[in-house]
Design a protein around this motif. Structure first.
Motif, short mmCIF file in Angstrom:
data_model
loop_
_atom_site.label_atom_id
_atom_site.label_comp_id
_atom_site.label_asym_id
_atom_site.label_seq_id
_atom_site.Cartn_x
_atom_site.Cartn_y
_atom_site.Cartn_z
N THR A 104 0.70 -1.22 0.18
CA THR A 104 0.02 -0.04 -0.15
C THR A 104 1.00 1.16 -0.32
OG1 THR A 104 -1.52 -1.35 1.35
CG2 THR A 104 -2.13 1.09 1.15
N ALA A 105 1.90 1.01 0.80
CA ALA A 105 2.82 2.34 0.89
C ALA A 105 3.32 2.53 -0.33
CB ALA A 105 3.86 2.10 1.81
N MET A 106 3.80 1.56 -1.03
CA MET A 106 4.66 1.65 -2.21
C MET A 106 3.70 2.10 -3.47
SD MET A 106 7.86 1.45 -1.55
CE MET A 106 9.12 0.86 -2.82
N GLN A 107 2.62 1.57 -3.40
CA GLN A 107 1.60 2.05 -4.42
C GLN A 107 1.31 3.36 -4.39
OE1 GLN A 107 -0.01 -0.04 -6.49
NE2 GLN A 107 -0.59 -2.11 -5.75
N ARG A 108 1.57 4.25 -3.27
CA ARG A 108 1.33 5.51 -3.19
C ARG A 108 2.41 6.42 -3.88
NH1 ARG A 108 -1.65 8.23 0.26
NH2 ARG A 108 0.17 9.37 1.30
N LEU A 109 3.44 5.55 -3.92
CA LEU A 109 4.59 6.41 -4.58
C LEU A 109 4.33 6.36 -6.12
CD1 LEU A 109 7.87 5.26 -2.76
CD2 LEU A 109 6.24 6.92 -2.09
N SER A 110 4.70 7.70 -6.87
CA SER A 110 4.86 7.73 -8.11
C SER A 110 6.04 6.73 -8.80
CB SER A 110 4.79 8.98 -8.74
OG SER A 110 6.20 9.37 -8.59
N THR A 111 5.95 6.45 -10.09
CA THR A 111 7.32 5.68 -10.68
C THR A 111 8.36 6.52 -10.26
OG1 THR A 111 5.82 5.04 -12.31
CG2 THR A 111 8.17 4.89 -12.85
N LYS A 112 8.53 7.79 -10.29
CA LYS A 112 9.62 8.59 -10.05
C LYS A 112 10.07 8.37 -8.65
CE LYS A 112 11.12 10.87 -13.94
NZ LYS A 112 10.83 9.78 -15.04
N GLU A 113 9.02 8.69 -7.95
CA GLU A 113 9.48 8.61 -6.45
C GLU A 113 10.03 7.17 -6.14
OE1 GLU A 113 5.69 11.89 -5.34
OE2 GLU A 113 5.85 9.72 -4.94
N ARG A 114 9.36 6.29 -6.51
CA ARG A 114 9.81 4.81 -6.13
C ARG A 114 11.23 4.72 -6.60
NH1 ARG A 114 7.04 2.07 -9.04
NH2 ARG A 114 8.63 1.23 -10.52
N GLN A 115 11.47 4.92 -7.88
CA GLN A 115 12.53 4.83 -8.56
C GLN A 115 13.75 5.52 -7.70
OE1 GLN A 115 12.37 5.62 -12.59
NE2 GLN A 115 11.63 3.67 -13.13
N ILE A 116 13.52 6.82 -7.36
CA ILE A 116 14.20 7.91 -6.65
C ILE A 116 15.04 6.90 -5.43
CG2 ILE A 116 14.78 9.99 -5.64
CD1 ILE A 116 13.41 11.06 -8.23
N PHE A 117 13.71 6.58 -4.56
CA PHE A 117 13.82 6.05 -3.41
C PHE A 117 14.64 4.91 -3.41
CE2 PHE A 117 12.35 3.05 -0.23
CZ PHE A 117 12.84 3.58 0.90
N LEU A 118 14.69 4.11 -4.18
CA LEU A 118 15.36 2.79 -4.34
C LEU A 118 16.70 2.84 -4.75
CD1 LEU A 118 12.59 0.52 -6.18
CD2 LEU A 118 13.53 0.13 -3.98
N LEU A 119 16.78 3.98 -5.58
CA LEU A 119 18.26 4.16 -6.17
C LEU A 119 18.93 4.84 -5.17
CD1 LEU A 119 17.40 5.57 -9.75
CD2 LEU A 119 18.56 3.49 -9.28
N LYS A 120 18.45 5.85 -4.47
CA LYS A 120 19.15 6.34 -3.09
C LYS A 120 19.20 5.48 -1.92
CE LYS A 120 21.38 8.93 -1.40
NZ LYS A 120 22.82 9.22 -1.87
N HIS A 121 18.30 4.92 -1.44
CA HIS A 121 18.42 4.27 -0.37
C HIS A 121 18.83 2.80 -0.22
CE1 HIS A 121 17.22 4.36 4.00
NE2 HIS A 121 16.86 2.87 3.87
N VAL A 122 18.50 2.00 -1.61
CA VAL A 122 18.81 0.70 -1.87
C VAL A 122 20.23 0.42 -2.31
CG1 VAL A 122 18.22 -1.57 -2.64
CG2 VAL A 122 16.37 -0.13 -1.57
N GLU A 123 20.15 1.35 -3.52
CA GLU A 123 21.50 1.20 -4.49
C GLU A 123 22.36 1.99 -4.07
OE1 GLU A 123 21.75 -1.18 -6.54
OE2 GLU A 123 19.33 -1.85 -6.47
N GLY A 124 21.99 3.25 -3.06
CA GLY A 124 23.24 3.94 -2.83
C GLY A 124 23.99 4.99 -3.66
#
Lengths: 228, 178
Positions: free
Chosen positions: B118-138
């Motif tokens: 539910t939380a991730m669904q609320r993110l737009s594609t860009k927001e999700r990608q940016i969060f993943l690239l920053k927080h997960v991929e560093g």
């Protein structure tokens, strides 16, 4: 007041040195701020901890095949580079053969009557050289499609040069018909070298066919003077 | 040394890292694309791109990290292209609002769990990608901005927005924001 964004950027090491030092000092001085940051990062870590799924076997197989194919294609595309250097030597060898042939034919045409053995040796050399020329021309024509424009122009120039020499040799050997056919190829070859659009794949295909016919006739009547 | 490196980067080296790291690459791409086919395409594209540019591999990073990064860029690119196609065919706002296909929803549900989904669904594609690239991929923010072809300020804002949305849905912060 230090906001959430600053804390986040501090954690991500995206702040400049001054802001980093300021927030670092605040975190050391305020335990509740440090706890706030820890809580945030811990929860974001949970958000980011997405369980991994297995790679579909079909996808894995597809990647392996694609990689193998790319490696194979690399080897194939490297092949013409290896071929281009010997090609120069082939051209040089063919030119030497043709000059030797012309020289031989001129000797044959001298007033003195050559012996039958000498005539047959020269005839053999002539036919053999011609066969090599026709076969190599056919191979080069086949490789034109994949050649770069520069390489194509160079290949066609080589063919035309050798063709003219063989036409001359054929004329001097009393083969005017063969000389005419060889020369008839030149306009099409010149169009190819100049990259003119009116020379079609069909023309090249026809040329290749003619070459195969000539080779077949040479093979069938190797001892005959009139090969066409 | 360069010759040594080049001789090492051969098909068998690629196959070795493929066997060892493909799960990591695939999952990273899957998180970005949220589409199994696009993720598989991204990995394949990365492998071929890396193979074709293997002479440029200088060995500063491990081969698998190099391919991983190329794969993520390919995943971003494929998602962008799919979005463009979707925008041609559909109402762009409905796409920007988040993933809508049942396959995507199913993947998110399965991988992320219901709350997180539910939380991730609320993110737009860009927001999700940016969060993943920053927080997960560093990735550095500059790298994210370059890859997503966005100004760095917009990347920062999207990251903050993503974190705020996740914070609300996951009850990360409890009213401590100013």
């Amino acid at each position: 007041m230090i906001n959430d964004e600053d804390l986040l950027l501090y954690h991500y090491r995206e702040l400049d040195a001054a802001d980093r030092a300021r927030i670092g000092a605040a975190l050391s001085a305020q335990p509740e701020l440090a706890q706030r940051l820890q809580a945030l990062i811990a929860r974001l870590d949970v958000a980011a901890s997405i369980p991994e799924v297995e790679v579909p076997a079909q996808a894995l197989q597809r990647w392996r095949v694609a990689l193998d194919r790319a490696a194979t294609e690399t080897r194939v595309t490297q092949a013409p580079r290896r071929f281009s250097f010997p090609l120069m030597w082939q051209a040089a060898a063919a030119a030497v053969t043709v000059f030797a042939l012309i020289f031989s034919v001129q000797r044959v045409m001298q007033p003195s009557v050559p012996t039958e053995t000498a005539r047959s040796v020269e005839s053999y050399a002539y036919e053999h050289g011609l066969k090599v020329h026709l076969a190599s021309t056919e191979r080069r024509l086949a490789s034109l499609e994949e050649a770069s424009p520069e390489e194509r122009a160079r290949l066609v120039d080589t063919i035309i040069g050798q063709n003219q020499m063989y036409a001359l040799a054929a004329e001097r050997a009393g083969e005017p018909q063969l000389a005419r056919v060889l020369r008839a190829f030149n306009p099409i070859l010149e169009d190819l070298a100049n990259g003119r659009g009116d020379t079609t794949a069909a023309d090249v295909s026809q040329l290749s066919f003619e070459l195969r016919v000539m080779q077949a006739r040479l093979g069938a009547g190797a001892s005959s003077n009139n090969i066409l | 040394m360069l010759t040594l490196l080049k001789s090492w980067v051969r098909p068998d080296a690629f196959h070795a890292v493929l066997n060892e790291r493909s799960v990591r690459w695939y999952n990273a791409c899957l998180r970005i694309t949220r589409d199994a086919d696009l993720a598989a395409d991204a990995v394949q594209e990365a492998l071929l791109k890396a193979w074709n540019h293997r002479d440029e591999f200088r060995g500063e990073a491990a081969l698998d990290s190099w391919i991983h990064r190329i794969a993520l860029n390919a995943a971003i690119d494929l998602t962008r292209r799919r979005k463009r196609r979707a925008e041609d065919e559909l109402d762009p706002e409905s796409f920007e609002a988040g993933p809508t296909s049942s396959a995507e929803s199913q993947y998110v549900e399965q991988a992320f769990g219901k709350d997180l989904s539910t939380a991730m669904q609320r993110l737009s594609t860009k927001e999700r990608q940016i969060f993943l690239l920053k927080h997960v991929e560093g990735w550095r923010l500059e790298e994210v901005a370059e890859s997503l072809q966005m100004p760095i300020g917009s990347v920062k804002n999207s990251l903050f927005r993503a974190v705020r949305k996740l914070r609300v849905d996951l009850q990360v912060w409890r009213g401590e924001h100013d």
